[in-house]
Design a protein around this motif. Sequence first.
Motif, PDB file in Angstrom:
ATOM      1  N   ARG A  71       0.836  -1.207   0.000  1.00  0.00           N
ATOM      2  CA  ARG A  71       0.000   0.000   0.000  1.00  0.00           C
ATOM      3  C   ARG A  71       0.866   1.249   0.000  1.00  0.00           C
ATOM      4  NH1 ARG A  71      -3.188  -2.785   3.580  1.00  0.00           N
ATOM      5  NH2 ARG A  71      -2.187  -1.761   5.319  1.00  0.00           N
ATOM      6  N   ILE A  72       1.939   1.219   0.795  1.00  0.00           N
ATOM      7  CA  ILE A  72       2.851   2.362   0.854  1.00  0.00           C
ATOM      8  C   ILE A  72       3.487   2.590  -0.520  1.00  0.00           C
ATOM      9  CG2 ILE A  72       5.089   3.113   1.788  1.00  0.00           C
ATOM     10  CD1 ILE A  72       4.175   1.856   4.467  1.00  0.00           C
ATOM     11  N   LYS A  73       3.907   1.519  -1.156  1.00  0.00           N
ATOM     12  CA  LYS A  73       4.536   1.619  -2.482  1.00  0.00           C
ATOM     13  C   LYS A  73       3.549   2.226  -3.483  1.00  0.00           C
ATOM     14  CE  LYS A  73       7.938  -1.281  -4.672  1.00  0.00           C
ATOM     15  NZ  LYS A  73       9.140  -1.094  -3.932  1.00  0.00           N
ATOM     16  N   ARG A  74       2.308   1.698  -3.458  1.00  0.00           N
ATOM     17  CA  ARG A  74       1.296   2.180  -4.411  1.00  0.00           C
ATOM     18  C   ARG A  74       0.919   3.629  -4.145  1.00  0.00           C
ATOM     19  NH1 ARG A  74      -1.470  -3.173  -4.029  1.00  0.00           N
ATOM     20  NH2 ARG A  74      -2.682  -2.310  -2.315  1.00  0.00           N
ATOM     21  N   SER A  75       1.048   4.085  -2.893  1.00  0.00           N
ATOM     22  CA  SER A  75       0.614   5.442  -2.548  1.00  0.00           C
ATOM     23  C   SER A  75       1.507   6.503  -3.198  1.00  0.00           C
ATOM     24  CB  SER A  75       0.641   5.641  -1.027  1.00  0.00           C
ATOM     25  OG  SER A  75       1.979   5.781  -0.570  1.00  0.00           O
ATOM     26  N   GLU A  78       6.451   6.483  -0.611  1.00  0.00           N
ATOM     27  CA  GLU A  78       7.409   5.591   0.056  1.00  0.00           C
ATOM     28  C   GLU A  78       8.588   6.343   0.697  1.00  0.00           C
ATOM     29  OE1 GLU A  78       8.892   2.649  -2.569  1.00  0.00           O
ATOM     30  OE2 GLU A  78       9.284   1.222  -0.950  1.00  0.00           O
ATOM     31  N   LYS A  79       9.232   7.224  -0.084  1.00  0.00           N
ATOM     32  CA  LYS A  79      10.431   7.899   0.437  1.00  0.00           C
ATOM     33  C   LYS A  79      10.077   8.917   1.513  1.00  0.00           C
ATOM     34  CE  LYS A  79      13.787   7.505  -3.210  1.00  0.00           C
ATOM     35  NZ  LYS A  79      13.874   8.042  -4.566  1.00  0.00           N
ATOM     36  N   LEU A  80       9.055   9.738   1.237  1.00  0.00           N
ATOM     37  CA  LEU A  80       8.700  10.803   2.173  1.00  0.00           C
ATOM     38  C   LEU A  80       8.231  10.271   3.521  1.00  0.00           C
ATOM     39  CD1 LEU A  80       6.815  13.446  -0.019  1.00  0.00           C
ATOM     40  CD2 LEU A  80       9.184  13.457   0.743  1.00  0.00           C
ATOM     41  N   LEU A  81       7.573   9.115   3.496  1.00  0.00           N
ATOM     42  CA  LEU A  81       7.023   8.570   4.745  1.00  0.00           C
ATOM     43  C   LEU A  81       8.101   8.264   5.777  1.00  0.00           C
ATOM     44  CD1 LEU A  81       4.268   6.222   3.346  1.00  0.00           C
ATOM     45  CD2 LEU A  81       3.889   8.109   4.911  1.00  0.00           C
ATOM     46  N   ARG A  82       9.300   7.975   5.298  1.00  0.00           N
ATOM     47  CA  ARG A  82      10.386   7.669   6.231  1.00  0.00           C
ATOM     48  C   ARG A  82      10.839   8.925   6.957  1.00  0.00           C
ATOM     49  NH1 ARG A  82      13.528   4.988   1.942  1.00  0.00           N
ATOM     50  NH2 ARG A  82      11.976   3.479   1.302  1.00  0.00           N
ATOM     51  N   LYS A  83      10.758  10.067   6.266  1.00  0.00           N
ATOM     52  CA  LYS A  83      11.301  11.314   6.790  1.00  0.00           C
ATOM     53  C   LYS A  83      10.250  12.147   7.537  1.00  0.00           C
ATOM     54  CE  LYS A  83      13.474  14.990   4.441  1.00  0.00           C
ATOM     55  NZ  LYS A  83      13.580  15.576   3.132  1.00  0.00           N
ATOM     56  N   LEU A 135      -2.734   6.739   8.406  1.00  0.00           N
ATOM     57  CA  LEU A 135      -3.907   6.148   7.757  1.00  0.00           C
ATOM     58  C   LEU A 135      -3.516   4.873   6.982  1.00  0.00           C
ATOM     59  CD1 LEU A 135      -5.599   9.474   6.579  1.00  0.00           C
ATOM     60  CD2 LEU A 135      -6.427   7.948   8.382  1.00  0.00           C
ATOM     61  N   LEU A 136      -2.318   4.890   6.387  1.00  0.00           N
ATOM     62  CA  LEU A 136      -1.824   3.685   5.704  1.00  0.00           C
ATOM     63  C   LEU A 136      -1.628   2.553   6.716  1.00  0.00           C
ATOM     64  CD1 LEU A 136       0.743   5.348   3.290  1.00  0.00           C
ATOM     65  CD2 LEU A 136      -0.996   3.745   2.531  1.00  0.00           C
ATOM     66  N   LYS A 137      -1.088   2.922   7.896  1.00  0.00           N
ATOM     67  CA  LYS A 137      -0.877   1.915   8.944  1.00  0.00           C
ATOM     68  C   LYS A 137      -2.194   1.298   9.378  1.00  0.00           C
ATOM     69  CE  LYS A 137       3.180   3.800  11.206  1.00  0.00           C
ATOM     70  NZ  LYS A 137       3.526   4.659  12.334  1.00  0.00           N
ATOM     71  N   GLN A 138      -3.277   2.108   9.311  1.00  0.00           N
ATOM     72  CA  GLN A 138      -4.600   1.592   9.688  1.00  0.00           C
ATOM     73  C   GLN A 138      -5.183   0.678   8.611  1.00  0.00           C
ATOM     74  OE1 GLN A 138      -7.094   4.990  10.528  1.00  0.00           O
ATOM     75  NE2 GLN A 138      -5.653   5.796  12.040  1.00  0.00           N
ATOM     76  N   GLY A 139      -4.453   0.536   7.493  1.00  0.00           N
ATOM     77  CA  GLY A 139      -4.915  -0.380   6.443  1.00  0.00           C
ATOM     78  C   GLY A 139      -5.652   0.318   5.312  1.00  0.00           C
ATOM     79  N   LYS A 140      -5.602   1.643   5.276  1.00  0.00           N
ATOM     80  CA  LYS A 140      -6.308   2.358   4.217  1.00  0.00           C
ATOM     81  C   LYS A 140      -5.432   2.487   2.970  1.00  0.00           C
ATOM     82  CE  LYS A 140      -9.625   5.014   6.876  1.00  0.00           C
ATOM     83  NZ  LYS A 140      -9.623   4.175   8.063  1.00  0.00           N
ATOM     84  N   GLU A 141      -6.102   2.552   1.824  1.00  0.00           N
ATOM     85  CA  GLU A 141      -5.407   2.744   0.547  1.00  0.00           C
ATOM     86  C   GLU A 141      -5.255   4.254   0.334  1.00  0.00           C
ATOM     87  OE1 GLU A 141      -3.577   0.737  -2.396  1.00  0.00           O
ATOM     88  OE2 GLU A 141      -5.021  -0.394  -1.194  1.00  0.00           O
TER      89      GLU A 141
END
Length: 260
Positions: A71-75, A78-83, A135-141
């Motif tokens: 889901r993170i990849k598709r969103s 990916e890169k920004l979420l780490r920072k 929201l991604l962690k909660q399982g949302k797309e």
Amino acid sequence: MNRIPKAASTAHTCKKYKNEAEKMNALIYGAKIGGIDCQKCNNRGVIYLMQGDEVVFKKCECWKVRQSLLRIKRSGLEKLLRKYTFERYEDEEPFQKFIKQKALDFLKDKSECFFIGGQVGCGKSHICTAIVGELLKQGKEARYMQWRDDITRIKLNANTPEYSALVEPFKTVEVLYIDDLFKTEQGKSPTTADINIAFEIINHRYINSDLITVISCEKTMQELMEIDEGVASRIRELSDKYTICVNKDRNKNYRLKGVW
Ligand SMILES: Nc1ncnc2c1ncn2[C@@H]1O[C@H](COP(=O)(O)OP(=O)(O)O)[C@@H](O)[C@H]1O
Ligand SMILES: [Mg+2]
Ligand SMILES: [Zn+2]
């Protein structure tokens, strides 16, 4: 447990494997994702087994993490979420405390829209990304819309069959994050086409109350109203108490911290 159609049997031609499930477990490889390398399922996320003479599969214990990483990849984030996380968001200044608290309350409230507008560099994209990460962690797309780039691509495809395939995901995805709404090259005014596409997306999300929209914008709500009342008033109504406007003050530009 899910049944799958029995594959054309080649299992008993190969003595090494006692049954088809064993053969599939050994021969079919999935893709490694986010550093997960699962020996149990060979990165397929599922494990095959025999039930009578039928091949069935069950989810591997790595399935949930794998789905979340996909889901993170598709969103596109990916890169920004780490920072850009809540942990890394400093809140020494009162305006930062205010922003962070609003973001946390927004998540707790399960509200429909979060809007933050105003001062460049004050942490708008940072806080919006942190929200979407939760929201991604909660399982949302979720989908990331970088306004200036995506709108250019959409406009290039106006009046072509690709148009709706490009716009539709932004209208319908469970969580949409629009970064820098109405940002244009060299601060030009948004065009009628920009406004129409924004309206198409926002109005769809306005009508469908189960969708979540997170917006960052260099304009304040008042400036947005001047660009287009139809778009702005819908955002205003949707975001309700989660409408934040950071007044334009260079002291709030994190990128210039310590410069003056
Ligand atoms: N409160 C904060 N804590 C930590 N880093 C911040 C904070 N505010 C901004 N930053 C950092 O400053 C940079 C600019 O922030 P950004 O969110 O891109 O600003 P904006 O979108 O408002 O222009 C980013 O690298 C971001 O991580
Ligand atoms: Mg930004
Ligand atoms: Zn596994």
